[in-house]
Design a protein around this motif. Structure first.
Motif, PDB file in Angstrom:
ATOM      1  N   ALA A 128      -9.707   4.759   1.478  1.00  0.00           N
ATOM      2  CA  ALA A 128      -9.477   4.436   0.065  1.00  0.00           C
ATOM      3  C   ALA A 128     -10.802   4.398  -0.696  1.00  0.00           C
ATOM      4  N   VAL A 129     -11.824   3.835  -0.049  1.00  0.00           N
ATOM      5  CA  VAL A 129     -13.146   3.770  -0.687  1.00  0.00           C
ATOM      6  C   VAL A 129     -13.653   5.180  -0.995  1.00  0.00           C
ATOM      7  N   ALA A 130     -13.395   6.127  -0.096  1.00  0.00           N
ATOM      8  CA  ALA A 130     -13.838   7.512  -0.308  1.00  0.00           C
ATOM      9  C   ALA A 130     -13.245   8.070  -1.594  1.00  0.00           C
ATOM     10  N   GLU A 131     -12.013   7.689  -1.891  1.00  0.00           N
ATOM     11  CA  GLU A 131     -11.357   8.209  -3.099  1.00  0.00           C
ATOM     12  C   GLU A 131     -11.888   7.534  -4.347  1.00  0.00           C
ATOM     13  N   VAL A 132     -12.302   6.275  -4.232  1.00  0.00           N
ATOM     14  CA  VAL A 132     -12.766   5.532  -5.409  1.00  0.00           C
ATOM     15  C   VAL A 132     -14.258   5.752  -5.642  1.00  0.00           C
TER      16      VAL A 132
ATOM     17  N   ILE B 298       0.849  -1.199   0.000  1.00  0.00           N
ATOM     18  CA  ILE B 298       0.000   0.000   0.000  1.00  0.00           C
ATOM     19  C   ILE B 298       0.888   1.253   0.000  1.00  0.00           C
ATOM     20  N   ASN B 299       1.919   1.228   0.831  1.00  0.00           N
ATOM     21  CA  ASN B 299       2.818   2.384   0.889  1.00  0.00           C
ATOM     22  C   ASN B 299       3.643   2.521  -0.390  1.00  0.00           C
ATOM     23  N   ALA B 300       3.928   1.379  -1.033  1.00  0.00           N
ATOM     24  CA  ALA B 300       4.654   1.432  -2.310  1.00  0.00           C
ATOM     25  C   ALA B 300       3.788   2.108  -3.376  1.00  0.00           C
ATOM     26  N   VAL B 301       2.483   1.852  -3.365  1.00  0.00           N
ATOM     27  CA  VAL B 301       1.585   2.509  -4.330  1.00  0.00           C
ATOM     28  C   VAL B 301       1.613   4.021  -4.103  1.00  0.00           C
ATOM     29  N   HIS B 302       1.553   4.443  -2.839  1.00  0.00           N
ATOM     30  CA  HIS B 302       1.632   5.880  -2.530  1.00  0.00           C
ATOM     31  C   HIS B 302       2.933   6.476  -3.058  1.00  0.00           C
ATOM     32  N   SER B 303       4.044   5.742  -2.839  1.00  0.00           N
ATOM     33  CA  SER B 303       5.328   6.340  -3.205  1.00  0.00           C
ATOM     34  C   SER B 303       5.554   6.307  -4.720  1.00  0.00           C
ATOM     35  N   ASP B 304       4.729   5.546  -5.437  1.00  0.00           N
ATOM     36  CA  ASP B 304       4.765   5.538  -6.906  1.00  0.00           C
ATOM     37  C   ASP B 304       4.155   6.792  -7.501  1.00  0.00           C
ATOM     38  N   ALA B 305       3.238   7.427  -6.771  1.00  0.00           N
ATOM     39  CA  ALA B 305       2.451   8.525  -7.348  1.00  0.00           C
ATOM     40  C   ALA B 305       3.232   9.835  -7.279  1.00  0.00           C
TER      41      ALA B 305
ATOM     42  N   GLN C 297      -6.073   0.434  -6.719  1.00  0.00           N
ATOM     43  CA  GLN C 297      -5.093  -0.566  -6.304  1.00  0.00           C
ATOM     44  C   GLN C 297      -4.988  -0.607  -4.775  1.00  0.00           C
ATOM     45  N   ILE C 298      -4.992   0.571  -4.160  1.00  0.00           N
ATOM     46  CA  ILE C 298      -4.897   0.634  -2.702  1.00  0.00           C
ATOM     47  C   ILE C 298      -6.110  -0.025  -2.057  1.00  0.00           C
ATOM     48  N   ARG C 299      -7.297   0.224  -2.639  1.00  0.00           N
ATOM     49  CA  ARG C 299      -8.478  -0.394  -2.056  1.00  0.00           C
ATOM     50  C   ARG C 299      -8.423  -1.917  -2.182  1.00  0.00           C
ATOM     51  N   ARG C 300      -7.941  -2.397  -3.337  1.00  0.00           N
ATOM     52  CA  ARG C 300      -7.828  -3.862  -3.498  1.00  0.00           C
ATOM     53  C   ARG C 300      -6.869  -4.448  -2.461  1.00  0.00           C
ATOM     54  N   LEU C 301      -5.784  -3.718  -2.183  1.00  0.00           N
ATOM     55  CA  LEU C 301      -4.836  -4.201  -1.171  1.00  0.00           C
ATOM     56  C   LEU C 301      -5.477  -4.213   0.216  1.00  0.00           C
TER      57      LEU C 301
END
Lengths: 117, 399
Positions: free
Chosen positions: B327-331, B286-293, B303-307
Motif C-alpha cells: 500500500a505504501v508503494a502506491e501512496v 481493506i477488502n471492502a475498499v478494494h471492492s469499492d473501486a 485509506q488502505i494504508r491507514r487500515l
C-alpha cells in the motif's frame, strides 16, 4: 472428577544458578499451596536425577536388575504432580501455573479412571 | 410433496451439525451421536419419499435419532457399558455455562476447536461434525489418504473422551482466546479452499455464517464472514479460463460477484458501527475498499494504508508489514516501500520475494528483480502462482 498427571520435563545439563533455583522452588511451593487450597491436590514431588534410577525387567519368570534410566534422552522426568480436576480445561489451568512456576515444559495426561467423588 | 434424494441431502447438509450437537449432549459420546443421527437419516430416506418432508425436519431427525439411540443402548449391553464409561462427556457436575447462547452447536464448535487438539484435527472434526462432510470428502479436500484422515478423526475423538475435553462454552475469561481459535479454524478451511478447492470455501462460508448466527455479539465473527465474502466475490475474476492467476490490479471487475460484495460491505459497516475493531474486521475493511473501486487505478490506497497501520497496531506481524508496504508503494512510491520490505525477515516466504521483485522492477533495477523472481518461483507451492511469476519474469527479460 478425573485424575490428571502433570509431568515436569527437565532438560539434561547444567542446573540453574542457586538464586534462580531458590525462586523456582518458592514458586513451586506457592503452586502446591494453591492446589491444596482448591482441593485439587493429590500428590506432588521432585525426583532425583536419572542417574539414581534402577530398571527391572521380567525375563523367563526371573527379574533382571540394571543400573540407570530406562532410556537415555535429552529430557527426563524431573517431578510429578497428581491432581483432581473436573475436565481438561481445569487441568490445563493447573498445568499453566506449573509451567510458570517451574519454568519447564509440563505434560498433562489423564488417568483412565475417574476419582471417587 | 415429492421428496427426492436431493431434498433429503439438502436437509442432511443443513441439519446434520445441529442434530449431532444435540445428540452428543444427550448421549455424552460423539460416536454414538453420529451413529444415531446417521440411523435417523437412513430412516428418513426410507420414509420421506412417501410421507413428505416433515414440517420441522431437524426436530424429526433429532427425535428419531434419540429414540434409535435409546433402543440401541437397551439392545446392546456392551454398548450400554460403553455409554456409561463415556458418560463423562455429559459431565453431570458440569457448571451451567455463562455464555449467552445455549445452542448445542456452539458447544460442539468449542470442543472441536479445542487448543489441546492438533490444528489439522480441529479442522477435520469441525468439517465432519458441524459440516456433515464424510471422512472421504475431507480426505479428498486435504489431499491425504482416507485412512490417514480416518485415523486423525478417531484419535481426536478419543482424546476428547479420554482427556476430558469439556462439551461446553468456555467461561467468559477464556472466551476471547477460544473464539480466536475457532475463527482461525474456519479461516484455515477458507484458505485451503482459496488454493483451488472451491467446496472448502463454500464450507468455510457456511461455518462463518453459523458463527455469526451463534455469536451475534462477537464482532470478529462478523469480520471473518465479511472478509471471506469479499475475497470469495473475486473468485470469478481471479483465474482465467486457462487456469492462469490474475492479480487484483488486472482483474476484470465486472466479473466480481456483486451480491457477495454487497453482503460483505454491509457486514463491514455493521462492524464499524460497533467500533470494537479486530484483525479480521480490519482485513475485511481493506477488502471492502478494494471492492469499492471501479478500476484498480481508482483504489483509495491512502485509506488502505491507514487500515494497515491500524492492523499493525492490533496484530503486528512481518506478513502484515509486507502487505502494508504494498500500500505504501502506491501512496509514496516503490522506493519508500522497498526500504520497508528490505527490513523484513521473511526470506522463506514466496510473497516477500514476489513483492520485492515487483518493487525492484518498478525502480528499473532489473537484474535484482530477476533474482527476486527466481527466489519467489522457487518457494511458491501453488502452480497458478508459479506460472504467474514466470510470466512476470519473462516480461522483464523481454524488455
Amino acid at each position: 472428577m478425573k485424575y490428571y498427571l502433570l509431568s515436569v520435563m527437565q532438560p539434561q545439563g547444567e542446573r540453574p544458578a542457586p538464586e534462580v533455583l531458590e525462586e523456582i522452588m518458592h514458586n513451586v511451593e506457592l503452586f502446591h499451596a494453591e492446589l491444596r487450597e482448591a482441593g485439587a491436590w493429590v500428590f506432588a514431588g521432585g525426583l532425583h536425577g536419572p542417574d539414581t534410577a534402577t530398571v527391572l525387567r521380567a525375563r523367563d519368570g526371573d527379574v533382571l536388575v540394571t543400573d540407570g534410566p530406562y532410556t537415555e534422552s535429552k529430557e527426563f522426568l524431573g517431578g510429578i504432580c497428581l491432581l483432581k480436576a473436573p475436565d481438561l480445561d481445569a487441568a490445563l489451568k493447573w498445568g499453566r501455573k506449573a509451567a510458570l512456576a517451574t519454568t519447564l515444559p509440563i505434560e498433562v495426561r489423564p488417568f483412565m479412571h475417574e476419582t471417587e467423588g | 410433496m415429492a421428496v427426492g434424494a436431493a431434498g433429503i441431502e439438502a436437509v442432511f447438509r443443513a441439519e446434520y451439525g445441529r442434530a449431532v450437537a444435540v445428540l452428543i449432549r444427550f448421549l455424552g459420546d460423539i460416536d454414538l451421536a453420529e451413529e444415531a443421527v446417521q440411523d435417523a437419516f437412513t430412516t428418513a430416506v426410507a420414509k420421506w419419499p412417501e410421507t413428505g418432508i416433515p414440517p420441522s425436519p431437524a426436530g424429526w431427525i433429532i427425535t428419531t435419532a434419540r429414540n434409535r439411540a435409546v433402543d440401541r443402548l437397551r439392545r446392546e449391553s456392551t454398548r450400554a457399558a460403553r455409554h456409561a464409561e463415556a458418560a463423562r462427556l455429559n459431565a453431570p457436575d458440569e457448571p451451567v455455562e455463562e455464555g449467552p447462547v445455549r445452542d448445542d452447536r456452539l458447544r460442539l464448535i468449542f470442543t472441536c476447536c479445542h487448543p489441546a487438539l492438533a490444528p489439522q484435527a480441529q479442522v477435520a472434526l469441525t468439517l465432519r461434525l458441524l459440516g456433515g462432510l464424510t471422512t472421504a470428502q475431507i480426505a479428498r479436500a486435504f489431499l491425504v489418504p482416507e485412512t490417514t484422515m480416518a485415523q486423525r478423526i478417531v484419535r481426536a475423538k478419543a482424546k476428547i473422551r479420554d482427556a476430558g475435553i469439556p462439551y461446553r462454552i468456555p467461561r467468559d475469561a477464556d472466551l476471547p482466546d477460544r473464539v480466536k481459535g475457532v475463527l482461525a479454524v474456519v479461516y484455515l478451511v477458507f484458505n485451503e479452499g482459496y488454493g483451488g478447492r472451491e467446496d472448502l470455501c463454500a464450507e468455510a462460508l457456511r461455518l462463518g455464517r453459523l458463527l455469526v448466527e451463534l455469536m451475534p455479539d462477537e464482532p470478529e465473527a462478523l469480520g471473518l464472514l465479511a472478509l471471506m465474502l469479499l475475497i470469495e466475490a473475486r473468485r470469478p475474476a481471479r483465474v482465467t479460463a486457462d487456469g492462469d492467476l490474475v492479480l487484483l490490479a488486472d482483474q476484470d471487475r465486472t466479473r466480481w460477484d456483486r451480491d457477495l460484495i454487497a453482503e460483505g460491505q454491509a457486514l463491514v459497516r455493521r462492524c464499524l458501527r460497533r467500533n470494537r475493531p479486530g484483525p479480521y474486521q480490519i482485513q475485511a475493511a481493506i477488502n471492502a475498499v478494494h471492492s469499492d473501486a471501479p478500476t484498480a487505478a481508482a483504489t483509495d490506497w491512502g485509506q488502505i494504508r491507514r487500515l494497515y497501520d491500524q492492523l499493525m497496531e492490533l496484530a503486528p506481524s512481518p506478513v502484515v508489514a509486507l502487505n502494508r508496504a504494498v500500500a505504501v508503494a502506491e501512496v509514496e512510491g516503490p522506493e519508500t516501500a522497498l526500504a520497508l520490505v528490505e527490513k523484513l525477515d521473511l526470506d522463506g516466504y514466496h510473497a516477500f520475494h514476489a513483492v520485492r521483485a515487483d518493487l525492484l522492477r518498478r525502480l528499473g533495477r532489473h537484474a535484482e528483480a530477476l533474482r527476486a523472481y527466481d527466489a519467489a518461483i522457487a518457494l511458491t507451492g501453488s502452480a497458478p502462482e508459479r506460472a504467474h511469476l514466470e510470466r512476470a519474469r519473462a516480461a522483464l527479460t523481454a524488455n
